[in-house]
Design a protein around this motif. Structure first.
Motif, short mmCIF file in Angstrom:
data_model
loop_
_atom_site.label_atom_id
_atom_site.label_comp_id
_atom_site.label_asym_id
_atom_site.label_seq_id
_atom_site.Cartn_x
_atom_site.Cartn_y
_atom_site.Cartn_z
N TYR A 241 1.08 -1.18 0.11
CA TYR A 241 -0.02 0.16 0.12
C TYR A 241 0.82 1.23 0.22
O TYR A 241 0.47 2.36 -0.32
N GLN B 58 9.60 2.14 9.26
CA GLN B 58 8.31 2.31 9.41
C GLN B 58 7.59 2.68 10.94
O GLN B 58 8.34 3.48 11.57
N SER B 59 6.77 1.78 11.30
CA SER B 59 6.19 2.28 12.49
C SER B 59 7.04 1.74 13.97
O SER B 59 6.76 2.21 15.06
N1 GLN Z 1 3.86 4.64 7.71
C1 GLN Z 1 3.05 3.68 7.89
C2 GLN Z 1 1.71 4.22 7.86
O1 GLN Z 1 1.54 5.28 8.18
C3 GLN Z 1 3.26 2.94 9.08
C4 GLN Z 1 2.37 1.90 9.52
C5 GLN Z 1 3.19 0.72 10.27
O2 GLN Z 1 4.30 0.53 10.16
N2 GLN Z 1 2.47 -0.09 10.86
O3 GLN Z 1 0.70 3.60 7.50
#
Ligand code: GLN
Length: 303
Positions: free
Chosen positions: A26, A62-63
């Motif tokens: 995504y 990421q998160s």
């Molecule tokens: N940057 C991603 C988001 O906002 C982080 C989501 C994740 O790593 N769970 O969708």
């Protein structure tokens, strides 16, 4: 115990798996990553380190970055965190918006996207040059100046992150966003795009296992804040799979859709794993399995 042997055994086991999960697509830029990658790195507080596989290869954290942004935001006085966010598990996916509307713009916790966007808003208010200052913070706690954002990944999420724009606007409509939506999300997307290896992540998370002192022995968090952030990692670090992670692995930790997971045992060690294929809940499929194997084989968990 021979930790290198244990890591090698885990590596052999995970590499034999046919179903490695599916990398996140995504965020279009993340879809290019090879799902065959696997890295695991272990750093004991004593300084001993062990690694197997691609543990020097950088990936999009990421998160996982949400634990670091929370740490920096908590280190300011009058940081408003407890007024603007709750600390309850959401039991829902990280990008779900329904609860935010029902609960009048107060995110359940700082690790779901809406909560991390509020933390990003706090940092945009507190920092002079938010993106550079946050990067400097991560470089400072790791003692590693080579860490950087992946600007392509940040741009890719900026172009496609509709649900995060929706979350930010919803927060604004409830008066829980103080800065401009685009500015806050620009910061948030860069924060998430941090490009780091398992070895760099175990260094960054070392302060959570070491009562707030980072690898260069400088105190960057109070013990009270470490206790609280570790508690939120245990209860909310894996979204609607936090219970399963506690049940199988038994460590506080934080995952990211880049396929990374960082976890730690206070006073003992930090472990970080990367395998890009995700399970249905957006957590690394083999990463979780590897950590379950590690805590089962060593009996090193908080339980
Ligand atoms: N940057 C991603 C988001 O906002 C982080 C989501 C994740 O790593 N769970 O969708």
């Amino acid at each position: 115990m021979d930790y290198q042997d244990i890591l090698n055994e885990i590596y052999e086991k995970v590499m034999s798996f046919k179903d490695r999960g599916i990398p996140a697509s995504y965020i279009p830029e993340l879809a290019h990553v090879n799902p065959e990658n696997f890295g695991l790195h272990l750093r004991f507080n004593t300084g001993e380190t062990y690694g197997v596989g691609a543990y020097h290869t950088k990936f999009s954290i990421q998160s996982i970055s949400k634990a670091l942004s929370l740490a920096l935001a908590s280190s300011f006085k009058n940081n408003e965190i407890l007024k603007r966010l709750d600390v309850e598990p959401s039991g829902h996916p990280f990008n779900q918006l329904a609860l935010l509307e029902i609960e009048h713009g107060i995110p359940r916790n700082p690790f779901i996207n809406s909560g991390a966007i509020v933390i990003a808003d706090i940092l945009v208010s507190k920092l002079k040059n938010p993106k550079q200052d946050f990067l400097d913070y991560v470089r400072d706690i790791t003692g590693d100046d080579t860490i950087d954002y992946d600007y392509k990944v940040a741009q890719s999420e900026k172009d496609t992150g509709h649900k995060n724009y929706a979350a930010a606007h919803l927060l604004e409509s409830f008066g829980n966003l103080k800065n401009d939506v685009n500015e806050v999300l620009d910061f948030y997307f860069h924060q998430c795009s941090l490009h780091m290896s398992c070895t760099q992540i175990t260094k960054a998370f070392y302060m959570f296992a070491n009562r707030g002192k980072c690898v260069l022995n400088k105190t960057r968090l109070t013990e009270q804040r470490v206790k609280r952030i570790n508690a939120i990692m245990l209860t909310c670090g894996f979204y609607d799979e936090a219970g399963e992670f506690a049940f199988e692995v038994g460590l506080p930790g934080k995952s990211g859709v880049g396929g990374g997971i960082a976890a730690l045992l206070p006073e003992q060690f930090v472990i970080s794993v990367w395998s890009p294929g995700l399970n249905k809940r957006g957590n690394s499929k083999l990463g979780m399995l590897a950590l379950e194997q590690f805590t089962s084989k060593t009996q090193l968990s908080i339980f």
